[in-house]
Design an enzyme around this catalytic site. Sequence first.
Site, PDB file in Angstrom:
ATOM      1  N   SER A 105       0.786  -1.234   0.000  1.00  0.00           N
ATOM      2  CA  SER A 105       0.000   0.000   0.000  1.00  0.00           C
ATOM      3  C   SER A 105       0.814   1.278   0.000  1.00  0.00           C
ATOM      4  CB  SER A 105      -0.963   0.006   1.197  1.00  0.00           C
ATOM      5  OG  SER A 105      -2.067  -0.819   0.920  1.00  0.00           O
ATOM      6  N   PHE A 166     -10.708 -12.715  -2.938  1.00  0.00           N
ATOM      7  CA  PHE A 166     -10.172 -13.887  -2.237  1.00  0.00           C
ATOM      8  C   PHE A 166     -11.255 -14.473  -1.325  1.00  0.00           C
ATOM      9  CE2 PHE A 166      -6.649 -11.081  -3.250  1.00  0.00           C
ATOM     10  CZ  PHE A 166      -5.747 -11.940  -3.854  1.00  0.00           C
ATOM     11  N   TYR A 210     -10.511   2.578   5.730  1.00  0.00           N
ATOM     12  CA  TYR A 210      -9.466   2.269   4.753  1.00  0.00           C
ATOM     13  C   TYR A 210      -9.951   1.218   3.765  1.00  0.00           C
ATOM     14  CZ  TYR A 210      -4.731   1.364   3.059  1.00  0.00           C
ATOM     15  OH  TYR A 210      -3.619   1.229   2.282  1.00  0.00           O
ATOM     16  N   SER A 211      -9.849   1.539   2.471  1.00  0.00           N
ATOM     17  CA  SER A 211     -10.336   0.631   1.428  1.00  0.00           C
ATOM     18  C   SER A 211      -9.463   0.730   0.192  1.00  0.00           C
ATOM     19  CB  SER A 211     -11.787   0.964   1.061  1.00  0.00           C
ATOM     20  OG  SER A 211     -12.216   0.204  -0.057  1.00  0.00           O
ATOM     21  N   ASN A 212      -8.956  -0.407  -0.255  1.00  0.00           N
ATOM     22  CA  ASN A 212      -8.149  -0.445  -1.464  1.00  0.00           C
ATOM     23  C   ASN A 212      -8.917  -0.031  -2.706  1.00  0.00           C
ATOM     24  OD1 ASN A 212      -5.502  -1.717  -0.578  1.00  0.00           O
ATOM     25  ND2 ASN A 212      -6.987  -3.108   0.302  1.00  0.00           N
ATOM     26  N   GLY A 352       2.881  -0.965   4.044  1.00  0.00           N
ATOM     27  CA  GLY A 352       2.291  -1.811   3.024  1.00  0.00           C
ATOM     28  C   GLY A 352       2.404  -3.274   3.376  1.00  0.00           C
TER      29      GLY A 352
END
Length: 433
Positions: A105, A166, A210-212, A352
């Site tokens: 990240s 996943f 928090y979100s990718n 990350g």
Amino acid sequence: MISRHPRQIDKLPAAARRTKRVMAAVTALVVAGVLATPGTASAAPDPGLDRQALRQSLDAVHQAGMFGIYSGVRDGDKTWQGAAGVADVVTRRPVRPDMVHRIGSITKTFTSVAILQQVARGAIELDAPVNRYLPGLIPGDRGQKTTVRMLLNHTSGIGDYIAGAFPSLLEGSAASLDDNRFREIAPEELVKFGLAAPPTGEPGTTPGSYSNTNYVIAGLLLAKVTGVSAEQYITRNVIRKAGLRHTSFPRTPQIPGPHSKAYESLFGWIDPPRDYSVYNMSWASTAGAVVSTMDDLNRFYRALLRGELIGDAQLTEMRKTVPVLAGGVAIDYGLGIYSIDLPCGRFWGHDGGVFGMLTQSLSSPDGKRQLSFGLNLAKYQHLDDNGNIEPSPIDYALVDHVLLALCGQSGARTSQASSPLVLFPTAGLSVKR
């Protein structure tokens, strides 16, 4: 979707409860009682680099159980690099300080810099709705309410895509990690996974979550505005501009250049830990696919904080923080960068985590004092009966290394007055890093 509410866990059957506890485990590890608060440190800060002590602190991390660690420290014009442990547990090949590493990240800082460059050009407005640039990508009213700034500081309320990419993680299995090793996942598919997940809140609500997914959308937005892929733009205008020689978006599942294996334990689900160094990183995209070295990371943040990559106005926007929950822990998050307070002052950076590798990079506001380090064993801790992460001896040794590198002091854990230090706050099961 991954639940972070213990009361919901108790209503599930026993097997499902175990799975939910692992998935709900705090993704950031808070090591309490080891970080002295300002003014209470057991020794006065030393501004120099104690090379022997730094070497010993790395050895201590390896002796505590970490397979391999490499670290780069800078104090003004003085630099130190070190490594301890093995890159391969079978051959016992040693780690080296210059190894190329998946930084997870920390990629978000690169993506944010690229967006802010376009803000400076007038091609993007931070407070404009995402739908202005990507019509229909975020359906309904949410696309009009969600701004570019909300993507970058994680206040969009859009869920994370990891559970969708996943799915076996929701079933108490790591099978998806192996199934997806060579799978190419388009960024649009990742966004669909994130939008299908339950929203974490209304756009603009704090604390954020928090979100990718936010940074995959930011990558699509960057591509739309510039007319080239986000990876191409970031390479040409961020990586090369910063003078980074060993930083890239890999074109294959292989890590380019000399590198370590990447061992994933998944809190004991994978025993012995399995190597995931060969992996198609399309699942991480502009949220976490970059590889780099510790020296390159220090060069990058030094250039950024000194105004060499974006202007003062954009850097000011970048350092406007809001509270963001990362695995239940609140961090002060700006636009692709966050702050952390140590006994010797405030530091900026990011961490990350990808399957098998963890990274942390922190810099003083002027870029003078810096630390970047990488680990080749991830989620090495164990969980208690309630699904909480139990601190490992590795964590305490890491804290000592961080304090020594950035504050010039060690042994602060003996202080009676202490506050928690959050290690790898964004690098957890529900995020990629």
